[in-house]
Design an enzyme around this catalytic site. Structure first.
Site, PDB file in Angstrom:
ATOM      1  N   GLY A 158     -22.034 -48.611  49.303  1.00 26.72           N
ATOM      2  CA  GLY A 158     -21.557 -46.709  48.971  1.00 26.72           C
ATOM      3  C   GLY A 158     -22.515 -45.870  49.634  1.00 26.72           C
ATOM      4  O   GLY A 158     -23.357 -46.109  49.051  1.00 26.72           O
ATOM      5  N   ARG A 205     -20.528 -37.756  46.059  1.00 27.85           N
ATOM      6  CA  ARG A 205     -20.357 -36.758  45.176  1.00 27.85           C
ATOM      7  C   ARG A 205     -21.618 -36.309  44.434  1.00 27.85           C
ATOM      8  O   ARG A 205     -21.961 -36.033  43.609  1.00 27.85           O
ATOM      9  CB  ARG A 205     -19.377 -37.019  44.099  1.00 27.85           C
ATOM     10  CG  ARG A 205     -17.664 -36.819  44.370  1.00 27.85           C
ATOM     11  CD  ARG A 205     -17.363 -36.717  43.639  1.00 27.85           C
ATOM     12  NE  ARG A 205     -16.701 -37.877  43.137  1.00 27.85           N
ATOM     13  CZ  ARG A 205     -16.917 -38.063  42.071  1.00 27.85           C
ATOM     14  NH1 ARG A 205     -16.169 -37.105  41.177  1.00 27.85           N
ATOM     15  NH2 ARG A 205     -15.976 -39.790  41.160  1.00 27.85           N
ATOM     16  N   GLY A 229     -13.192 -51.367  51.657  1.00 21.55           N
ATOM     17  CA  GLY A 229     -13.189 -51.106  50.427  1.00 21.55           C
ATOM     18  C   GLY A 229     -13.777 -52.537  49.995  1.00 21.55           C
ATOM     19  O   GLY A 229     -14.519 -53.339  50.578  1.00 21.55           O
ATOM     20  N   THR A 230     -13.520 -53.016  49.136  1.00 18.32           N
ATOM     21  CA  THR A 230     -14.109 -53.624  47.901  1.00 18.32           C
ATOM     22  C   THR A 230     -13.632 -55.504  47.996  1.00 18.32           C
ATOM     23  O   THR A 230     -15.199 -55.810  47.966  1.00 18.32           O
ATOM     24  CB  THR A 230     -13.940 -53.257  46.067  1.00 18.32           C
ATOM     25  OG1 THR A 230     -12.709 -53.455  46.278  1.00 18.32           O
ATOM     26  CG2 THR A 230     -14.440 -52.846  45.768  1.00 18.32           C
ATOM     27  N   ASN A 238      -9.413 -50.776  35.366  1.00 15.29           N
ATOM     28  CA  ASN A 238      -9.674 -52.051  35.241  1.00 15.29           C
ATOM     29  C   ASN A 238     -11.459 -51.490  36.218  1.00 15.29           C
ATOM     30  O   ASN A 238     -11.195 -50.081  36.751  1.00 15.29           O
ATOM     31  CB  ASN A 238      -9.917 -52.183  36.667  1.00 15.29           C
ATOM     32  CG  ASN A 238     -10.194 -53.308  37.874  1.00 15.29           C
ATOM     33  OD1 ASN A 238     -10.947 -54.067  37.469  1.00 15.29           O
ATOM     34  ND2 ASN A 238     -10.282 -53.104  39.413  1.00 15.29           N
ATOM     35  N   ASN A 289     -21.199 -41.447  39.529  1.00 15.43           N
ATOM     36  CA  ASN A 289     -20.494 -41.047  40.939  1.00 15.43           C
ATOM     37  C   ASN A 289     -21.032 -39.526  40.806  1.00 15.43           C
ATOM     38  O   ASN A 289     -21.318 -39.576  42.354  1.00 15.43           O
ATOM     39  CB  ASN A 289     -19.049 -41.347  40.566  1.00 15.43           C
ATOM     40  CG  ASN A 289     -18.712 -41.605  40.620  1.00 15.43           C
ATOM     41  OD1 ASN A 289     -18.442 -43.551  41.313  1.00 15.43           O
ATOM     42  ND2 ASN A 289     -17.868 -42.459  39.699  1.00 15.43           N
ATOM     43  N   LYS A 326     -55.722 -44.798  32.028  1.00 17.41           N
ATOM     44  CA  LYS A 326     -55.536 -45.701  33.346  1.00 17.41           C
ATOM     45  C   LYS A 326     -56.552 -47.220  33.770  1.00 17.41           C
ATOM     46  O   LYS A 326     -57.469 -46.631  33.797  1.00 17.41           O
ATOM     47  CB  LYS A 326     -55.405 -44.384  34.149  1.00 17.41           C
ATOM     48  CG  LYS A 326     -54.434 -45.465  35.808  1.00 17.41           C
ATOM     49  CD  LYS A 326     -55.395 -44.279  37.044  1.00 17.41           C
ATOM     50  CE  LYS A 326     -56.404 -44.914  37.138  1.00 17.41           C
ATOM     51  NZ  LYS A 326     -56.876 -44.888  37.856  1.00 17.41           N
ATOM     52  N   ASN A 340     -67.489 -47.714  20.603  1.00 16.65           N
ATOM     53  CA  ASN A 340     -66.332 -45.654  20.161  1.00 16.65           C
ATOM     54  C   ASN A 340     -67.066 -45.305  21.435  1.00 16.65           C
ATOM     55  O   ASN A 340     -68.461 -44.546  22.299  1.00 16.65           O
ATOM     56  CB  ASN A 340     -67.523 -45.709  19.102  1.00 16.65           C
ATOM     57  CG  ASN A 340     -66.936 -44.289  19.049  1.00 16.65           C
ATOM     58  OD1 ASN A 340     -67.397 -43.241  19.292  1.00 16.65           O
ATOM     59  ND2 ASN A 340     -67.006 -44.523  17.258  1.00 16.65           N
TER      60      ASN A 340
HETATM   61  C1  UD1 Z   1     -12.819 -49.245  42.187  1.00 15.61           C
HETATM   62  C2  UD1 Z   1     -11.427 -50.129  41.418  1.00 15.61           C
HETATM   63  C3  UD1 Z   1     -10.760 -49.523  40.229  1.00 15.61           C
HETATM   64  C4  UD1 Z   1     -11.243 -49.426  38.904  1.00 15.61           C
HETATM   65  C5  UD1 Z   1     -12.593 -48.813  40.068  1.00 15.61           C
HETATM   66  C6  UD1 Z   1     -13.781 -49.113  38.372  1.00 15.61           C
HETATM   67  C7  UD1 Z   1     -11.136 -51.550  44.181  1.00 15.61           C
HETATM   68  C8  UD1 Z   1     -10.082 -51.012  45.030  1.00 15.61           C
HETATM   69  N1  UD1 Z   1     -10.774 -50.287  42.782  1.00 15.61           N
HETATM   70  O1  UD1 Z   1     -12.075 -47.819  42.501  1.00 15.61           O
HETATM   71  O2  UD1 Z   1      -9.553 -49.983  40.350  1.00 15.61           O
HETATM   72  O3  UD1 Z   1     -10.596 -48.507  38.085  1.00 15.61           O
HETATM   73  O4  UD1 Z   1     -13.529 -48.981  40.947  1.00 15.61           O
HETATM   74  O5  UD1 Z   1     -15.115 -47.832  39.114  1.00 15.61           O
HETATM   75  O6  UD1 Z   1     -11.750 -52.429  44.097  1.00 15.61           O
HETATM   76  N2  UD1 Z   1     -18.480 -50.153  47.778  1.00 15.61           N
HETATM   77  C9  UD1 Z   1     -18.724 -50.920  48.926  1.00 15.61           C
HETATM   78  N3  UD1 Z   1     -18.045 -50.972  49.542  1.00 15.61           N
HETATM   79  C10 UD1 Z   1     -16.901 -50.939  50.208  1.00 15.61           C
HETATM   80  C11 UD1 Z   1     -16.266 -50.082  49.205  1.00 15.61           C
HETATM   81  C12 UD1 Z   1     -16.595 -49.848  47.950  1.00 15.61           C
HETATM   82  O7  UD1 Z   1     -19.877 -51.592  48.868  1.00 15.61           O
HETATM   83  O8  UD1 Z   1     -16.451 -51.141  51.346  1.00 15.61           O
HETATM   84  C13 UD1 Z   1     -18.616 -50.585  46.682  1.00 15.61           C
HETATM   85  C14 UD1 Z   1     -19.698 -48.965  45.925  1.00 15.61           C
HETATM   86  O9  UD1 Z   1     -20.586 -48.357  46.809  1.00 15.61           O
HETATM   87  C15 UD1 Z   1     -18.877 -49.299  44.399  1.00 15.61           C
HETATM   88  C16 UD1 Z   1     -18.370 -50.124  43.875  1.00 15.61           C
HETATM   89  O10 UD1 Z   1     -17.710 -51.180  45.482  1.00 15.61           O
HETATM   90  O11 UD1 Z   1     -20.698 -49.722  44.175  1.00 15.61           O
HETATM   91  C17 UD1 Z   1     -16.654 -49.683  44.012  1.00 15.61           C
HETATM   92  O12 UD1 Z   1     -16.165 -48.698  44.893  1.00 15.61           O
HETATM   93  P1  UD1 Z   1     -15.755 -47.670  44.509  1.00 15.61           P
HETATM   94  O13 UD1 Z   1     -15.052 -47.125  46.006  1.00 15.61           O
HETATM   95  O14 UD1 Z   1     -16.327 -46.113  44.189  1.00 15.61           O
HETATM   96  O15 UD1 Z   1     -14.386 -47.736  43.960  1.00 15.61           O
HETATM   97  P2  UD1 Z   1     -13.331 -46.489  43.023  1.00 15.61           P
HETATM   98  O16 UD1 Z   1     -11.997 -46.142  44.105  1.00 15.61           O
HETATM   99  O17 UD1 Z   1     -13.725 -46.581  42.111  1.00 15.61           O
HETATM  100 CA    CA Z   2     -16.377 -45.260  41.704  1.00 19.72          CA
END
Ligand code: UD1
Ligand code: CA
Length: 449
Positions: free
Chosen positions: A11, A15, A80-81, A169, A226, A333, A359
């Site tokens: 990600g 922010r 997405g995750t 979660n 964030n 150092k 010393n």
């Molecule tokens: C996610 C969870 C949510 C949870 C929250 C906790 C999902 C769909 N949602 O939401 O249930 O309460 O975290 O903080 O999983 N990332 C990637 N690739 C992607 C998307 C995300 O590597 O395509 C990484 C981001 O960099 C981050 C993490 O996954 O480290 C979470 O992603 P983020 O978009 O912040 O998820 P949330 O919307 O916060």
């Molecule tokens: Ca997040």
């Protein structure tokens, strides 16, 4: 049961308002990513895969800096995750045992919590880490019955009733590797965000007749970064925990709230740390050593019985053997100080080796830099360096040798020799009185106009 880790770090972190990828922002002197890797390291993972995206090159370098055996994979688009976890599948195709998914921006998860999740795998095919949120905000909600997890609903997709749930979660999830990637392959993107959600896994598992469970941890562990404000929150939470751990381990902290630790700081039992001491990365302080108020230490080693400060700075490569004394306004150092060396006051020791029981007088400077290159100063054992000696490196002072105060030492000093390198003093009897009289006359003439 063997375990592998998948750490999501693709990600952008919009922010944070930063040019730096989010997971490379520091808490306790180390990137957020290293904190997540450290929590997972306690499980002795078979394989570690970091999923990179934004700033992939820099994130990859940081990954390897922490663990040269870690693997990285680039997720070109952040869909997405679940999509992120899918990128790791080829690297874990032959992995045995479990996979735990961690977030690179969630630095405070404890190793014990991950162990509890692994233990819960005896009862559930998929285990999710949840927490009771004081302010559930936009977290995904866990729809659970006791330890049994029915499903996870993302905030955007949740009903009012579901939004009222405070069990949230964390994002950390654990399952058998093969099952994890099977289920991830099944995830669709028919949701409010049009993303592939890892949070679909519990429901998909249940549809196969498998059980999903929830392990609950303290909310402090799930703090995700964030924003810069959350980065500061994470720093505060880390320090509170590190101070408590130090006290628990038998370290005396005179004013714990003013001491700042790094992720890898090691302080031995019966060491004493005074107020306002800051540890950068790479510091080890052995048992019984004392760090007095207002010291800054990084990349250094302080042995048993040594005392440092107040107001001392130990920089990378400072090695203090047993019973070394480093006093106020001293900077060290890349230097090795053997047993019993004393450097009491107002001194710079850089790129040097100092033999035991030598010393170093007040105001001594190792002139290690000629404007282009760095050079080393070598001082033997039981030597005496007079106050305000300038040691112009490269230079060597032998065992049991002395330098006279105020000397500029540009040539090697053999063992047992005394080196004097300063202008000879002239003393003029009565001349001070004459000079005072003359100056007072000048002042009086000026005052008259
Ligand atoms: C996610 C969870 C949510 C949870 C929250 C906790 C999902 C769909 N949602 O939401 O249930 O309460 O975290 O903080 O999983 N990332 C990637 N690739 C992607 C998307 C995300 O590597 O395509 C990484 C981001 O960099 C981050 C993490 O996954 O480290 C979470 O992603 P983020 O978009 O912040 O998820 P949330 O919307 O916060
Ligand atoms: Ca997040």
């Amino acid at each position: 049961m063997p375990v592998s880790l998948v750490i999501l770090a693709a990600g952008q972190g919009t922010r944070m308002n930063s040019d730096l990828p989010k997971v490379l922002h520091h808490v306790a002197g180390s990137p957020l990513l290293h904190h997540a890797m450290q929590a997972g390291r306690a499980l002795d993972p078979e394989r570690v895969v970091v999923v990179t995206g934004h700033g992939a090159d820099a994130v990859t370098r940081a990954t390897l800096a922490y663990d040269e055996d870690a693997l990285t994979v680039v997720q070109a688009e952040q869909n997405g995750t679940a999509h992120a976890v899918a990128q790791a599948a080829p690297l874990l195709a032959d992995a045995s045992g479990d996979v735990i998914v961690l977030y690179g921006d969630t630095p405070l998860v404890r190793a014990e919590t991950l162990e509890a999740m692994q233990a819960a795998r005896a009862r559930h095919a998929v285990v999710v880490l949840g927490f009771h949120a004081a302010d559930p905000g936009r977290y995904g909600r866990l729809v659970a019955e006791g330890e049994s997890l029915l499903k996870i609903v993302e905030y955007k997709d949740a009903s009012d009733e579901e939004r009222a749930i405070t069990l949230c979660n964390s994002g950390v999830i654990c399952a058998d590797a093969k099952l994890m990637f099977d289920l991830v392959g099944q995830v669709g993107n028919a949701n409010a965000a049009g993303e592939y959600y890892l949070t679909d896994l519990p429901e998909l598992a249940r549809a196969r007749g498998l059980s999903a469970g929830v392990v609950i941890c303290d909310e402090a562990e799930t703090l995700g970064v964030n924003t810069r404000a959350q980065l500061a929150d994470a720093e505060r939470a880390f320090q509170i925990r590190a101070r408590a751990e130090a006290l628990e381990n038998g370290v005396t902290l005179t004013a714990p709230e003013t001491v700042f630790f790094a992720l890898d700081t090691v302080v031995g039992r019966d060491a004493t740390i005074g107020p306002n001491v800051i540890f950068g990365p790479g510091v080890t302080v052995e048992s019984g050593a004392e760090i007095k108020a207002f010291c800054h230490l990084e990349g250094c080693h302080v042995s048993r019985g040594a005392t440092v400060g107040p107001f001392a700075r130990l920089r990378p490569g400072a090695e203090l053997a047993e019973d070394v004394h480093v006093g106020n306004f001293v900077e060290i150092k890349n230097a090795i100080l053997d047993e019993g060396v004393k450097v009491g006051h107002l001194t710079y020791i850089g790129d040097a080796d100092i033999g035991e029981h030598t010393n170093i007088g007040a105001g001594t400077v190792t002139c290690n830099y000629d404007g282009v290159m760095k050079h080393r100063t070598r001082i033997g054992k039981n030597a005496f360096i007079g106050s305000d000696t300038m040691l112009v490196a490269p230079v060597t002072v032998g065992d049991h040798a002395m330098t006279a105060s105020g000397s500029v030492i540009t040539e090697d000093v053999p063992a047992e020799a005394l080196a004097i390198g300063r202008a000879r003093q002239l003393t003029k009897p009565g001349l001070a009185t004459k000079l005072f009289a003359r100056l007072r006359a000048i002042k009086a003439a000026k005052a008259k106009g």
